[in-house]
Design a protein around this motif. Structure first.
Motif, PDB file in Angstrom:
ATOM      1  N   ASP A  58      40.683  50.315  37.103  1.00 28.52           N
ATOM      2  CA  ASP A  58      39.599  50.071  38.063  1.00 28.52           C
ATOM      3  C   ASP A  58      38.256  49.910  37.355  1.00 28.52           C
ATOM      4  O   ASP A  58      37.438  49.063  37.727  1.00 28.52           O
ATOM      5  CB  ASP A  58      39.525  51.219  39.073  1.00 28.52           C
ATOM      6  CG  ASP A  58      40.732  51.259  40.001  1.00 28.52           C
ATOM      7  OD1 ASP A  58      41.452  50.245  40.083  1.00 28.52           O
ATOM      8  OD2 ASP A  58      40.969  52.321  40.622  1.00 28.52           O
ATOM      9  N   CYS A  59      38.027  50.728  36.328  1.00 27.33           N
ATOM     10  CA  CYS A  59      36.757  50.658  35.597  1.00 27.33           C
ATOM     11  C   CYS A  59      36.617  49.322  34.876  1.00 27.33           C
ATOM     12  O   CYS A  59      35.555  48.699  34.890  1.00 27.33           O
ATOM     13  CB  CYS A  59      36.669  51.814  34.609  1.00 27.33           C
ATOM     14  SG  CYS A  59      35.143  51.853  33.664  1.00 27.33           S
TER      15      CYS A  59
ATOM     16  N   GLN B  95      35.848  46.525  37.276  1.00 26.05           N
ATOM     17  CA  GLN B  95      34.477  46.630  37.768  1.00 26.05           C
ATOM     18  C   GLN B  95      33.471  46.182  36.718  1.00 26.05           C
ATOM     19  O   GLN B  95      32.579  45.366  36.992  1.00 26.05           O
ATOM     20  CB  GLN B  95      34.191  48.073  38.185  1.00 26.05           C
ATOM     21  CG  GLN B  95      32.799  48.281  38.782  1.00 26.05           C
ATOM     22  CD  GLN B  95      32.497  49.743  39.031  1.00 26.05           C
ATOM     23  OE1 GLN B  95      32.366  50.527  38.098  1.00 26.05           O
ATOM     24  NE2 GLN B  95      32.392  50.128  40.298  1.00 26.05           N
TER      25      GLN B  95
ATOM     26  N   SER C  46      33.723  42.319  35.840  1.00 28.39           N
ATOM     27  CA  SER C  46      33.753  41.361  36.943  1.00 28.39           C
ATOM     28  C   SER C  46      33.062  40.064  36.547  1.00 28.39           C
ATOM     29  O   SER C  46      33.537  38.974  36.845  1.00 28.39           O
ATOM     30  CB  SER C  46      33.080  41.970  38.173  1.00 28.39           C
ATOM     31  OG  SER C  46      33.012  41.047  39.229  1.00 28.39           O
TER      32      SER C  46
ATOM     33  N   LYS D  80      25.439  45.532  42.638  1.00 34.67           N
ATOM     34  CA  LYS D  80      26.185  46.057  41.497  1.00 34.67           C
ATOM     35  C   LYS D  80      26.380  45.018  40.396  1.00 34.67           C
ATOM     36  O   LYS D  80      26.295  45.342  39.217  1.00 34.67           O
ATOM     37  CB  LYS D  80      27.544  46.579  41.962  1.00 34.67           C
ATOM     38  CG  LYS D  80      27.463  47.783  42.888  1.00 34.67           C
ATOM     39  CD  LYS D  80      28.846  48.269  43.298  1.00 34.67           C
ATOM     40  CE  LYS D  80      28.756  49.480  44.213  1.00 34.67           C
ATOM     41  NZ  LYS D  80      30.098  49.935  44.658  1.00 34.67           N
TER      42      LYS D  80
END
Length: 476
Positions: free
Chosen positions: A56-57, A60, A63, A408
């Motif tokens: 997940d990190c 993120q 991206s 973000k």
């Protein structure tokens, strides 16, 4: 390039759960492929949790990918390590969890790949029927094998084969160890194939068989499935994960050509570009009829009379103004957004996707900003097509673009800013720049960090992810 990456994971023949996971997909900007294999360790529950946190990190943080990529990968792994460690402190049953991983980012357009590695997952490069091991195993047995002190066959059967000395989640201070994360970059040429895999494959299948499968006919999906089958046919003692990336561009071929013969006429005459043009043959002087000066004197007299009359009139007006008091009323300046800015802000506000292409054919250049352009999306990729220049209105003193506190990942690609006191105002680490030019901007980027009120804060600001592009882009 299409259908050139594939990932697959399998529980194996002797495990009850799969602690492996992988990434095989393009980044949101479409310019990079992310290939990653993560192998969790630490028990039935812990290994899966650590692997999922790392995955997940990575998704993120990557991206959008821009700037100096290797430090970006190291920073991503550092953040993942901290998140795994923090989660261990929250749950007693997860105190032994950790994971190892190999992360590769492939630059499709420029035929390059970058990698970061921790543990005993592996990265291989297949080129011209040669299989090259890129990463090094962070274990004692791996060191013996990589240094030639132990053969591949002996290493595969060694009782301490799976004892690693590096993993994510063991130590929260890896940012202070520059050698903790193994990194590198290399060309990724047409015809090359990258293999990222867990030790569930390399503990069971030797290098020769891996190469034979990778060089066989069939799609990369077929080859990935064959590698899984090969590991399981040898016993499948561990989870098995494979990610393949193929550069399927056609190799470039160049043929020698004879230089074309010039058709320009060559003479011995030297031509002076500053010389006067050659006049045609004829008489050297041309007779000119002389005119009388009387008309000229009359015109000058009339002009002088008009000038004197105008001076006396202006003197009389000034005298009248000095005799009558004038009340001066201060009028506040009116800030008027031009039509182009209004249309652009409206386009940003109503955008349904996460990518906005700005074409200089659609917007008059430069785009004059007399107020701030606000970006409130969570993620947004703004890419210029042609020359897109944001220019400050002479009466405006605020920032050109402002990012919301909730943003973000906001990427600006191939745009230019001109004349701003603050070109971009951002918060936290939301901004990513790619081929952005700042012309005469006092502060190109102003970043503010938002922390909870009345709380103790620790940490440091991570810098160094911006660089000067070696390939300059001329903006007119």
């Amino acid at each position: 390039m299409a259908n050139n990456f594939f990932g697959i994971t399998d529980i194996g023949k002797q495990r009850d759960n799969n602690e492996d996971t992988f990434i095989a997909q393009k980044a949101d900007d479409g310019n990079f492929i992310i290939a990653c294999v993560i192998d969790g360790v630490g028990g039935y529950v812990g290994g899966e949790v650590a692997a999922d946190i790392a995955r997940d990190c990575i998704l993120q943080q990557l991206s959008y990918i821009a700037g100096d990529i290797v430090p970006l990968l190291v920073n991503t792994i550092t953040i993942a390590n901290q998140r795994i460690y923090d989660r261990k402190l929250e749950a007693k049953q997860l105190e032994n969890m950790a994971c190892v991983l190999t992360l590769a980012v492939i630059d499709i357009q420029n035929n390059l790949f970058y990698y970061a590695h921790v543990g005993d997952t592996r990265l291989y490069l297949l080129r011209d029927n040669s299989l090259i091991k890129i990463s090094k195993d962070h274990s004692f047995v791996g060191f013996l094998e990589d240094s030639g002190r132990l053969s591949e066959e002996a290493a595969m059967d060694h009782p301490k084969r799976n004892e690693i000395n590096k993993a994510l989640g063991f130590n929260p201070q890896i940012a202070h160890d520059p050698d903790f994360v193994e990194t590198g970059q290399s060309p990724f040429l047409p015809g090359d194939t990258l293999l990222v895999c867990s030790d569930g494959l390399t503990d069971m299948v030797d290098k020769n068989l891996i190469k034979a499968i990778l060089t066989s006919s069939g799609s990369i999906q077929d080859k990935g499935e064959k590698l899984i089958d090969a590991a399981n046919s040898k016993g499948g003692k561990d989870n098995v994960t494979v990610v393949l990336v193929q550069n399927d561009k056609a190799p470039r071929k160049y043929s020698a050509t004879r230089p074309a013969a010039t058709t320009a006429k060559v003479t011995d005459e030297i031509i002076d570009p500053l010389a006067q043009p050659k006049l045609p043959d004829g008489p050297l002087t041309v007779p000119v009829k002389q005119k009388s000066n009387r008309g000229t004197m009359v015109v000058l007299f009339i002009l002088l009379a008009l000038a004197l009359t105008g001076f006396l009139w202006q003197f009389w007006l000034n005298y009248q103004l000095t005799q009558t008091p004038v009340k001066v009323v201060a009028v506040p300046p009116v800030k008027v957004n031009n039509a182009e800015q209004i249309r652009l802000q409206d386009t940003i506000n109503k955008l349904k996707g996460r990518t906005l292409i700005l074409s200089d054919a659609d917007f008059k250049q430069p785009i004059i900003l007399s107020d701030t352009l606000h970006i409130s999306q969570d993620s947004l990729y703004i890419k210029a097509k042609g020359n897109i220049i944001f220019k400050r209105d002479s009466t405006y003193a605020g920032p050109g673009i402002s990012l919301a506190a909730t943003s973000k990942y906001i990427v600006l690609d191939s745009v230019a800013f001109e004349g701003f006191k603050v070109a971009i105002a951002t918060r936290n680490d939301a901004l990513v720049l790619k081929h952005v030019v700042f012309n005469n901007c006092m502060v190109p980027v102003q970043t503010s960090y938002i922390f909870p009120d009345k709380k103790y804060i620790s940490g440091r600001l991570f810098g160094g992810l911006f660089k000067i592009d070696t390939l300059s882009k001329t903006t007119k």
